[in-house]
Design an enzyme around this catalytic site. Structure first.
Site, PDB file in Angstrom:
ATOM      1  N   TRP A   1      26.427 -39.451  -4.775  1.00 51.51           N
ATOM      2  CA  TRP A   1      25.834 -40.711  -4.705  1.00 51.51           C
ATOM      3  C   TRP A   1      27.059 -41.661  -4.084  1.00 51.51           C
ATOM      4  O   TRP A   1      26.975 -42.843  -3.866  1.00 51.51           O
ATOM      5  CB  TRP A   1      25.502 -41.485  -6.223  1.00 51.51           C
ATOM      6  N   ASN A   2      28.434 -41.035  -3.900  1.00 58.51           N
ATOM      7  CA  ASN A   2      29.349 -41.866  -3.640  1.00 58.51           C
ATOM      8  C   ASN A   2      29.421 -42.576  -2.157  1.00 58.51           C
ATOM      9  O   ASN A   2      29.778 -43.593  -1.889  1.00 58.51           O
ATOM     10  CB  ASN A   2      30.761 -41.455  -4.247  1.00 58.51           C
TER      11      ASN A   2
ATOM     12  N   LYS B   1      18.630 -32.444  -0.924  1.00 60.51           N
ATOM     13  CA  LYS B   1      18.297 -33.134  -2.257  1.00 60.51           C
ATOM     14  C   LYS B   1      19.488 -34.094  -2.368  1.00 60.51           C
ATOM     15  O   LYS B   1      20.491 -33.859  -2.626  1.00 60.51           O
ATOM     16  CB  LYS B   1      18.212 -32.418  -3.427  1.00 60.51           C
ATOM     17  N   PRO B   2      19.283 -35.527  -2.274  1.00 63.05           N
ATOM     18  CA  PRO B   2      20.363 -36.410  -2.384  1.00 63.05           C
ATOM     19  C   PRO B   2      20.624 -36.652  -4.000  1.00 63.05           C
ATOM     20  O   PRO B   2      19.848 -36.085  -4.659  1.00 63.05           O
ATOM     21  CB  PRO B   2      19.857 -37.751  -1.802  1.00 63.05           C
ATOM     22  N   ALA B   3      21.281 -37.467  -4.409  1.00 67.44           N
ATOM     23  CA  ALA B   3      21.640 -37.691  -5.731  1.00 67.44           C
ATOM     24  C   ALA B   3      20.498 -38.738  -6.380  1.00 67.44           C
ATOM     25  O   ALA B   3      19.882 -39.520  -5.502  1.00 67.44           O
ATOM     26  CB  ALA B   3      22.931 -38.642  -6.099  1.00 67.44           C
TER      27      ALA B   3
ATOM     28  N   SER C   1      30.527 -32.538  -8.349  1.00 63.88           N
ATOM     29  CA  SER C   1      31.781 -32.411  -9.264  1.00 63.88           C
ATOM     30  C   SER C   1      31.936 -30.712  -9.452  1.00 63.88           C
ATOM     31  O   SER C   1      31.100 -29.900  -8.926  1.00 63.88           O
ATOM     32  CB  SER C   1      31.110 -32.727 -10.524  1.00 63.88           C
TER      33      SER C   1
ATOM     34  N   GLU D   1      32.270 -28.838  -1.562  1.00 70.82           N
ATOM     35  CA  GLU D   1      33.412 -29.698  -1.685  1.00 70.82           C
ATOM     36  C   GLU D   1      33.382 -30.567  -3.055  1.00 70.82           C
ATOM     37  O   GLU D   1      32.366 -31.293  -3.323  1.00 70.82           O
ATOM     38  CB  GLU D   1      32.798 -30.959  -0.549  1.00 70.82           C
ATOM     39  N   LEU D   2      34.332 -30.160  -3.683  1.00 71.01           N
ATOM     40  CA  LEU D   2      34.196 -30.673  -5.189  1.00 71.01           C
ATOM     41  C   LEU D   2      35.309 -31.638  -5.468  1.00 71.01           C
ATOM     42  O   LEU D   2      35.793 -32.579  -4.611  1.00 71.01           O
ATOM     43  CB  LEU D   2      34.427 -29.452  -5.928  1.00 71.01           C
TER      44      LEU D   2
ATOM     45  N   GLU E   1      39.340 -36.741 -13.030  1.00 73.59           N
ATOM     46  CA  GLU E   1      39.146 -37.751 -12.309  1.00 73.59           C
ATOM     47  C   GLU E   1      38.722 -39.112 -12.874  1.00 73.59           C
ATOM     48  O   GLU E   1      37.879 -38.846 -13.798  1.00 73.59           O
ATOM     49  CB  GLU E   1      37.975 -37.612 -11.266  1.00 73.59           C
TER      50      GLU E   1
END
Ligand code: NAP
Length: 490
Positions: free
Chosen positions: A158-159, A182-184, A239, A260-261, A392
């Site tokens: 979502w960021n 699929k987006p957040a 994540s 990409e975590l 984080e």
């Protein structure tokens, strides 16, 4: 003439499958809210496995024709998509701000950033070269050609609701793959708007399919792609625990993965740094998007000789940041995405204070603005026992650690399972060479806080994942190499 849409025309509450907007198979919906106010924006399709399957079916049907287009034909469509995204920059930027909360200027900036990947990969589509292998035997010719890997499933956070999905879809389409995405849960609307513009640009039916799902439905829905042997690649940003889960669960069909975590970026300020530049770099890298970026510095290491001066300079600048809803044109920090994010930030700060940290700026929620706001914060005397050192924070909190020498700083910086971004400030050329080689990270900022570019390889090492997005390397993740051996030629 490139079509411009009103904001309300960009809001699409349904899935996009096989070139059509469709409700979820069972009609379910979930609410998308404005994080600044909690107001419901709209109710979108809450997909399940049947919708995931329908998207894969469409992508499978569309694959042969899309794969067989000339690269320059795919490039032409991608360039049109880029032009449409830029022509609708204001409306898309407003939509990002509405559902994600970042200030309007950052929302517009994200649109340009996301579009830059579309333009980049449109050009790269025409540069997918293979090799003619030097002859090893008479009468035998050996070549290596690159082919699209097949159907790609893209799962995004979502960021950066536009940029993260654009930089997956663009290389996939450029390579000749078809996509299911699929987006957040928190930010499905920007992704749907992007797909609308792709369709308008001429991406054929079935080539790009998007389904939305709530957090409750996400696992079962995505599982259908993980188990489906027609899906040959998963490209994921999010994540580290979810990345590991996807790698495990897709192993049954041995898919290619780009992960990409999460990060836990160190930011090191040496005694010989230009302190003004270091403060400016830290403000840009730490407080952009309210600290909700994967390349955010999470641990700021400052050498003892400049620690107090740097802490003072930084906390003055941070105290001046304006926290406000995205709609305020002067806003520099908006609301955090949801109450879980705010609670995590507060937990990290409370824990740091309990372990002896001092608040130099901020350090509190801002209920007068709403439940999702947190004051930009600087903490001094951070130590490695604190929660914010190990994970984080994903919020506007800069924690300052003190160190004495270079070896200590490098040891501390690398003492994490993660390795996405890292930063350091120094004016000593020999130190710059040593430290840039010693840092265990996919990305190193040297006297620079703004690192991302479509022309540069973006990605991590260690538990920050594998694969690279952007740059001349970014297409490789969507291609497989085929070796052709032709004999009996002599
Ligand atoms: P997240 O919880 O891992 O979610 C990312 C995506 O995966 C969302 O679409 C999410 O859907 C979906 N998802 C979650 N659990 C799933 C499961 N078990 N099966 C299938 N799909 C699942 O990450 P986030 O909180 O949205 O994003 C923040 C994280 O992303 C941070 O760690 C940040 O560092 C990382 N990030 C990394 C990069 C990079 O380039 N390395 C860039 C940006 C962000 P729901 O929304 O419905 O949960």
């Amino acid at each position: 003439m490139t079509r411009q849409f009103e904001l309300k025309e960009l809001i699409r509450p349904d899935n996009f499958i096989d070139g059509q907007w469709r409700a979820a198979a069972d009609g379910a919906r979930f609410a998308v809210t404005d994080p600044a106010t909690g107001t419901i924006i709209t109710q979108v399709a809450d997909s399940g496995p049947a919708d995931a399957r329908a998207a894969t079916d469409a992508a499978a049907r569309a694959l042969p024709a899309w794969r067989d287009l000339l690269p320059k034909e795919r490039a032409t469509i991608l360039h049109k998509w880029n032009a449409l995204i830029l022509a609708n920059q204001d409306a898309l930027g407003a939509l990002i701000s509405l559902e994600q909360g970042k200030p309007l200027a950052e929302g517009r900036g994200e649109v340009a950033y996301g579009a830059s990947y579309v333009a980049w990969f449109a050009d790269e589509a025409t540069r997918i070269y293979g090799d003619i292998i030097p002859q090893q035997q008479h009468g035998k010719r050996m070549t290596a050609v690159k082919e699209p890997i097949g159907i790609v499933a893209a799962i995004t956070p979502w960021n950066f609701p536009l940029a993260m999905i654009a930089r997956k879809i663009a290389p996939a389409l450029a390579a000749g793959c078809t996509v299911v995405a699929k987006p957040a849960e928190d930010t499905p609307l920007t992704a749907s708007a992007l797909v609308l513009l792709a369709h308008e640009a001429g991406v054929p039916a079935g080539v790009l399919n998007l389904i939305t799902a709530s957090r409750d439905h996400a696992v079962a829905t995505v599982a259908d792609w993980l188990e489906d042997s027609r899906v040959r690649k998963i490209t994921f940003t999010g994540s580290t625990p979810v990345g590991k889960y996807l790698a495990r669960e897709s192993a049954g069909t041995l898919k290619k993965l780009s992960l990409e975590l999460g990060g836990n970026a160190p930011f090191i300020v040496f005694d010989d740094a230009d302190l003004d530049a270091a403060v400016t770099g830290l403000l840009a890298s730490k407080f952009r998007n309210g600290g909700q970026t994967c390349v955010c510095p999470n641990r700021v290491y400052v050498q003892a000789g400049v620690y107090d001066k740097f802490a003072d300079m930084l906390s003055r600048r941070v105290s001046e940041l304006k926290v406000a809803p995205a709609t305020d044109p002067d806003a520099q920090i908006g609301p955090m995405i949801n109450i879980r994010a705010i609670d995590k930030i507060a937990r990290h700060v409370d824990d740091a204070l309990a372990h002896g940290a001092r608040v130099l700026a901020g350090g509190r929620r801002l209920p007068e603005l709403g439940p999702h706001y947190y004051a930009p914060t600087v903490l001094a005397d951070a130590t490695h026992e604190m929660l914010l050192c190990g994970e984080e924070t994903f919020g506007p909190v800069a924690a300052l650690f003190r160190f004495d020498d270079e070896a200590e700083a490098i040891e501390a910086a690398n003492n994490t399972p993660f390795g996405l971004a890292s930063y350091f400030y120094s004016q000593d050329v020999r130190r710059i060479d040593r430290v840039s080689r010693a840092l265990q990270a996919g990305i190193v900022g040297i006297n620079e806080g703004a690192l991302a570019s479509e022309a540069a390889p973006f990605g991590g090492v260690k538990e920050s994942g594998y694969g690279r997005e952007g740059s001349k390397y970014g297409l490789d993740d969507y291609l497989s190499i085929k070796y052709l051996c032709q004999g009996n030629l002599a």
